[in-house]
Design a protein around this motif. Structure first.
Motif, mmCIF file in Angstrom:
data_model
loop_
_atom_site.group_PDB
_atom_site.id
_atom_site.type_symbol
_atom_site.label_atom_id
_atom_site.label_comp_id
_atom_site.label_asym_id
_atom_site.label_seq_id
_atom_site.Cartn_x
_atom_site.Cartn_y
_atom_site.Cartn_z
ATOM 1 N N GLU A 242 4.306 5.353 -5.764
ATOM 2 C CA GLU A 242 4.145 5.335 -7.213
ATOM 3 C C GLU A 242 3.184 6.428 -7.677
ATOM 4 O OE1 GLU A 242 3.513 1.336 -8.602
ATOM 5 O OE2 GLU A 242 2.794 2.112 -10.527
ATOM 6 N N VAL A 243 2.047 6.514 -6.998
ATOM 7 C CA VAL A 243 1.028 7.483 -7.407
ATOM 8 C C VAL A 243 1.561 8.910 -7.326
ATOM 9 C CG1 VAL A 243 -1.100 8.569 -6.622
ATOM 10 C CG2 VAL A 243 -1.013 6.105 -6.926
ATOM 11 N N TYR A 244 2.319 9.197 -6.284
ATOM 12 C CA TYR A 244 2.792 10.568 -6.107
ATOM 13 C C TYR A 244 4.183 10.798 -6.670
ATOM 14 C CZ TYR A 244 -1.419 11.228 -3.473
ATOM 15 O OH TYR A 244 -2.729 11.315 -3.142
ATOM 16 N N ASP A 245 4.626 9.882 -7.522
ATOM 17 C CA ASP A 245 5.906 10.048 -8.214
ATOM 18 C C ASP A 245 7.020 10.481 -7.267
ATOM 19 O OD1 ASP A 245 4.840 9.379 -10.707
ATOM 20 O OD2 ASP A 245 4.033 11.396 -10.928
ATOM 21 N N VAL A 246 7.060 9.820 -6.109
ATOM 22 C CA VAL A 246 8.108 10.157 -5.153
ATOM 23 C C VAL A 246 9.437 9.689 -5.726
ATOM 24 C CG1 VAL A 246 8.940 9.818 -2.806
ATOM 25 C CG2 VAL A 246 6.487 9.872 -3.256
ATOM 26 N N LEU B 64 -1.820 2.359 -11.714
ATOM 27 C CA LEU B 64 -1.376 1.260 -10.854
ATOM 28 C C LEU B 64 -1.654 -0.106 -11.477
ATOM 29 C CD1 LEU B 64 -2.541 2.649 -7.386
ATOM 30 C CD2 LEU B 64 -0.197 2.457 -8.239
ATOM 31 N N LEU C 250 1.883 12.714 14.880
ATOM 32 C CA LEU C 250 2.114 11.478 14.134
ATOM 33 C C LEU C 250 0.757 10.872 13.776
ATOM 34 C CD1 LEU C 250 5.007 9.848 16.205
ATOM 35 C CD2 LEU C 250 5.166 10.909 13.946
ATOM 36 N N PHE D 140 -6.747 6.932 -1.080
ATOM 37 C CA PHE D 140 -7.169 5.541 -0.992
ATOM 38 C C PHE D 140 -8.214 5.350 0.108
ATOM 39 C CE2 PHE D 140 -2.893 5.462 -2.754
ATOM 40 C CZ PHE D 140 -3.044 4.606 -3.832
ATOM 41 N N ASN E 73 12.552 8.186 3.119
ATOM 42 C CA ASN E 73 11.342 8.462 3.894
ATOM 43 C C ASN E 73 10.371 7.301 4.005
ATOM 44 O OD1 ASN E 73 12.365 10.980 4.154
ATOM 45 N ND2 ASN E 73 10.933 11.976 2.755
ATOM 46 N N VAL E 74 10.499 6.331 3.098
ATOM 47 C CA VAL E 74 9.531 5.239 3.123
ATOM 48 C C VAL E 74 10.202 3.889 3.384
ATOM 49 C CG1 VAL E 74 7.671 4.087 1.873
ATOM 50 C CG2 VAL E 74 8.063 6.540 1.531
ATOM 51 N N ARG F 272 -3.360 5.384 4.397
ATOM 52 C CA ARG F 272 -2.017 5.005 3.917
ATOM 53 C C ARG F 272 -0.985 6.083 4.216
ATOM 54 N NH1 ARG F 272 -2.460 1.605 -1.689
ATOM 55 N NH2 ARG F 272 -4.402 0.542 -1.240
ATOM 56 N N TRP G 21 7.090 5.084 16.637
ATOM 57 C CA TRP G 21 5.702 5.253 16.212
ATOM 58 C C TRP G 21 4.834 4.077 16.610
ATOM 59 C CZ3 TRP G 21 9.913 4.679 12.975
ATOM 60 C CH2 TRP G 21 9.993 3.503 12.253
ATOM 61 N N PRO H 209 12.725 3.671 6.769
ATOM 62 C CA PRO H 209 11.965 3.678 8.025
ATOM 63 C C PRO H 209 11.078 2.442 8.168
ATOM 64 C CG PRO H 209 11.773 5.802 6.938
ATOM 65 C CD PRO H 209 12.482 4.898 5.982
ATOM 66 N N ALA H 210 10.495 1.993 7.048
ATOM 67 C CA ALA H 210 9.622 0.829 7.116
ATOM 68 C C ALA H 210 10.402 -0.416 7.510
ATOM 69 C CB ALA H 210 8.918 0.613 5.771
ATOM 70 N N LEU I 287 2.467 7.459 6.332
ATOM 71 C CA LEU I 287 3.691 6.899 6.891
ATOM 72 C C LEU I 287 3.617 7.070 8.408
ATOM 73 C CD1 LEU I 287 6.197 8.648 4.452
ATOM 74 C CD2 LEU I 287 5.094 6.426 4.173
ATOM 75 N N PRO I 288 3.584 5.982 9.161
ATOM 76 C CA PRO I 288 3.372 6.094 10.609
ATOM 77 C C PRO I 288 4.518 6.803 11.328
ATOM 78 C CG PRO I 288 3.803 3.814 9.982
ATOM 79 C CD PRO I 288 3.646 4.591 8.711
ATOM 80 N N TRP I 289 5.708 6.813 10.710
ATOM 81 C CA TRP I 289 6.879 7.400 11.374
ATOM 82 C C TRP I 289 7.048 8.880 11.033
ATOM 83 C CZ3 TRP I 289 6.977 3.116 8.208
ATOM 84 C CH2 TRP I 289 7.208 3.383 6.840
ATOM 85 N N TYR J 161 -0.075 17.437 -4.245
ATOM 86 C CA TYR J 161 0.488 16.945 -5.498
ATOM 87 C C TYR J 161 0.074 17.836 -6.668
ATOM 88 C CZ TYR J 161 1.731 13.297 -8.899
ATOM 89 O OH TYR J 161 2.271 12.583 -9.913
ATOM 90 N N GLU K 128 0.840 -1.207 0.000
ATOM 91 C CA GLU K 128 0.000 0.000 0.000
ATOM 92 C C GLU K 128 0.870 1.250 0.000
ATOM 93 O OE1 GLU K 128 -2.887 -0.173 3.121
ATOM 94 O OE2 GLU K 128 -4.094 -1.533 1.885
ATOM 95 N N LEU K 129 1.967 1.213 0.761
ATOM 96 C CA LEU K 129 2.859 2.370 0.772
ATOM 97 C C LEU K 129 3.620 2.479 -0.544
ATOM 98 C CD1 LEU K 129 4.259 2.449 4.416
ATOM 99 C CD2 LEU K 129 2.389 3.745 3.406
ATOM 100 N N GLU L 202 2.442 1.782 -3.385
ATOM 101 C CA GLU L 202 1.525 2.414 -4.336
ATOM 102 C C GLU L 202 1.455 3.914 -4.113
ATOM 103 O OE1 GLU L 202 -1.442 -1.293 -5.395
ATOM 104 O OE2 GLU L 202 -2.240 0.407 -4.280
ATOM 105 N N VAL L 203 1.503 4.335 -2.849
ATOM 106 C CA VAL L 203 1.513 5.771 -2.563
ATOM 107 C C VAL L 203 2.737 6.408 -3.216
ATOM 108 C CG1 VAL L 203 1.789 7.489 -0.742
ATOM 109 C CG2 VAL L 203 0.182 5.618 -0.431
#
Lengths: 266, 237
Positions: A173-177, B50, B121, B77, A185-186, B81, A266, A189-190, B83-85, B141, A167-168, A170-171
């Protein structure tokens, strides 16, 4: 009726939380204390002879004596140093390979099968080879410990990175990070919780491997004390060394756990 | 402008969508309604880029989604979704242009009613607030079109009404195209300019309804009730 009971019980639980924590700590000490008492009684009543199992107090006196003469600290220091260096190298290499295999499937296909099969080799099996390669100096021991610390870090980090929540992803991807931002950032940390689980396991294995190294090829260290105690038929030294390993092993685990709690906030 | 022509999407043996045609004009609010399993989320995922494998032509501003068109699309979504951190602000920054300042992001957060929560957070937020962070992230965005995949379905009735108000307000202020996927007939009629009704197995468009009711709307407006009835009929309920 049931709901009232339920509520009052929860209320009670909540009220007693701080004292409950303490109570549980104390409860954890009950069985070890009983064991020490039983141990003492068994030796005093002659069930075990003192040349096999000394009294608890003898062990304490021996440790205290060695500490007082300063003999103990050299052993403790060198063992801690080996573990620290080994963990440092093992964790570093583990992070490098864990990251690379987690991110790139090509690297994973190349290295993962090898590491997966190597992790099952018992620590003692490496000792002769490492002695041959690195001599009986510090290098062999640190390398062996590093090897032990490497695997849990590698395995956990690699899967941690690979299993970043779809799911993250996809986020991202969608926001062209961008790739660097996504990593920083993703993805990292994950994977951080997995890395810390790996480091905890790595530190644990480092203690296993340091014993292996010091039992076989050392003239100093807690592991050497252990084998020296056997040579000298001094069970008090053997048990004292075991207790030292227990103490420092637990201490390092608590340390990593404390770091874990701070880093994974967290 | 979103344009979907003859979209068919298969997963192995099952056909999720078949011959779906649908457009959304710039600034239009389109609701896609359908029962669960009709492929409405799939439609949205295709638009968002997607789901790379599909048949048909799907474009955003005349650029095919499988050729960079989906870059102009933001998605909120079903779950936030987040980022928890990362703080609320950093979560929104993830989707913002690289040079976005804190002030600009805080401005967005204020717009969705989250001022004062910039450094919180996600774990400290309620479900409705977390979903608004996701909405702010979508807005940061600066998309041509914002796609929302049942964003309110996990919220209680009161929170839902509140969130719908936020969405409408935001939609007015940014003038983006909005495509809202929902199974809530009342929500679709109340929010949208146009309702596209998808039937299921396989998912295909069974009706298109223009909601010619001026805003702000009353939920109990007779004409909205008519729209709801027509949606329900189209769904065969």
């Amino acid at each position: 009726m049931a709901t009232v009971d339920e509520r009052s019980r929860r209320w009670l639980d909540r009220q007693s939380v701080p004292s409950l924590e303490w109570l549980r700590l104390v409860l954890g000490l009950v069985v070890p204390t009983i064991l020490v008492v039983v141990w003492h009684l068994l030796v005093v009543t002659g069930v075990f002879s003192t040349h096999q199992l000394p009294e608890p107090l003898t062990v304490a006196t021996t440790l205290y004596g060695m500490a007082a003469t300063g003999e103990l600290w050299g052993h403790v220091f060198i063992t801690l140093q080996r573990v620290a260096l080994g963990v440092l190298f093992g964790v570093t290499v583990g992070i490098v390979f864990g990251t690379a295999t987690g991110l790139f499937s090509l690297v994973s296909d190349l290295f993962d099968p090898l590491f997966q099969s190597m992790k099952n080799i018992p620590s003692l099996a490496w000792v002769p080879l490492f002695l041959l390669w690195f001599g009986i100096g510090e290098g062999a021991k640190v390398a062996l410990i590093a090897l032990g610390a490497f695997f849990p870090v590698y395995l956990n980090l690699s899967t941690g990175i690979r299993n970043v929540d779809d799911e993250l992803r996809e986020v991202v991807e969608v926001y062209d990070v961008g790739w660097p931002t996504a990593l920083r950032n993703v993805v990292f940390p994950a994977a951080l919780p997995s890395l810390l689980v790996g480091i905890r396991g790595g530190v644990g294995l480092a203690w296993m491997f340091v014993v292996a190294a010091e039992l076989i090829a050392a003239s100093q260290g807690i592991g050497f004390l252990l084998s020296d105690g056997r040579t000298l038929s001094r069970p008090d030294i053997i048990i004292g060394s075991i207790l030292l390993f227990a103490f420092f092993g637990n201490l390092s685990d608590l340390g990593v756990k404390a770091i874990q709690r701070r880093v994974v906030y967290w | 402008m979103l344009d979907v022509q003859n979209l068919t999407k298969r997963y192995d043996d099952t056909i999720a969508l078949t011959d779906v045609d649908f457009t959304a004009a710039p600034g239009e609010f389109v609701a896609v309604v359908g029962p669960s399993g009709c492929g409405k989320s799939t439609l949205l995922r295709v638009l968002a880029g997607l789901e790379p494998d599909f048949d048909g032509r799907v474009t955003v501003n005349d650029t095919p989604v499988d050729d960079g068109g989906s870059a102009d699309v933001g998605v909120v979504f079903q779950d936030p979704r987040l980022l928890p951190w990362a703080t609320v602000r950093e979560n929104v920054r993830l989707a913002a242009p690289d040079d976005a300042s804190d002030a600009e992001i805080d401005d967005l957060l204020e717009r969705v009613g989250l001022e004062g929560f910039e450094t919180a957070l996600p774990g400290e937020l309620s479900g409705g607030m977390a979903q608004r962070v996701a909405l702010a992230r979508g807005l940061a965005y600066e998309p041509e079109a914002l796609l929302l995949d049942e964003p309110f379905s996990a919220l209680d009735a009161l929170t839902k009404v509140e969130q719908q108000a936020f969405l409408l307000e935001v939609w007015h202020s940014v003038e983006a195209t909005v495509v809202l996927v929902t199974h809530d007939v009342e929500e679709a009629a109340y929010l949208a300019d146009r309702v596209v009704v998808l039937g299921s197995q396989p998912g295909t468009v069974v009706d298109r309804i223009d909601v010619d009711v001026e805003r702000p709307r009353e939920r109990t407006d007779e004409r909205l009730l008519d729209v709801r009835e027509r949606i329900t009929t189209a769904l065969g309920l």
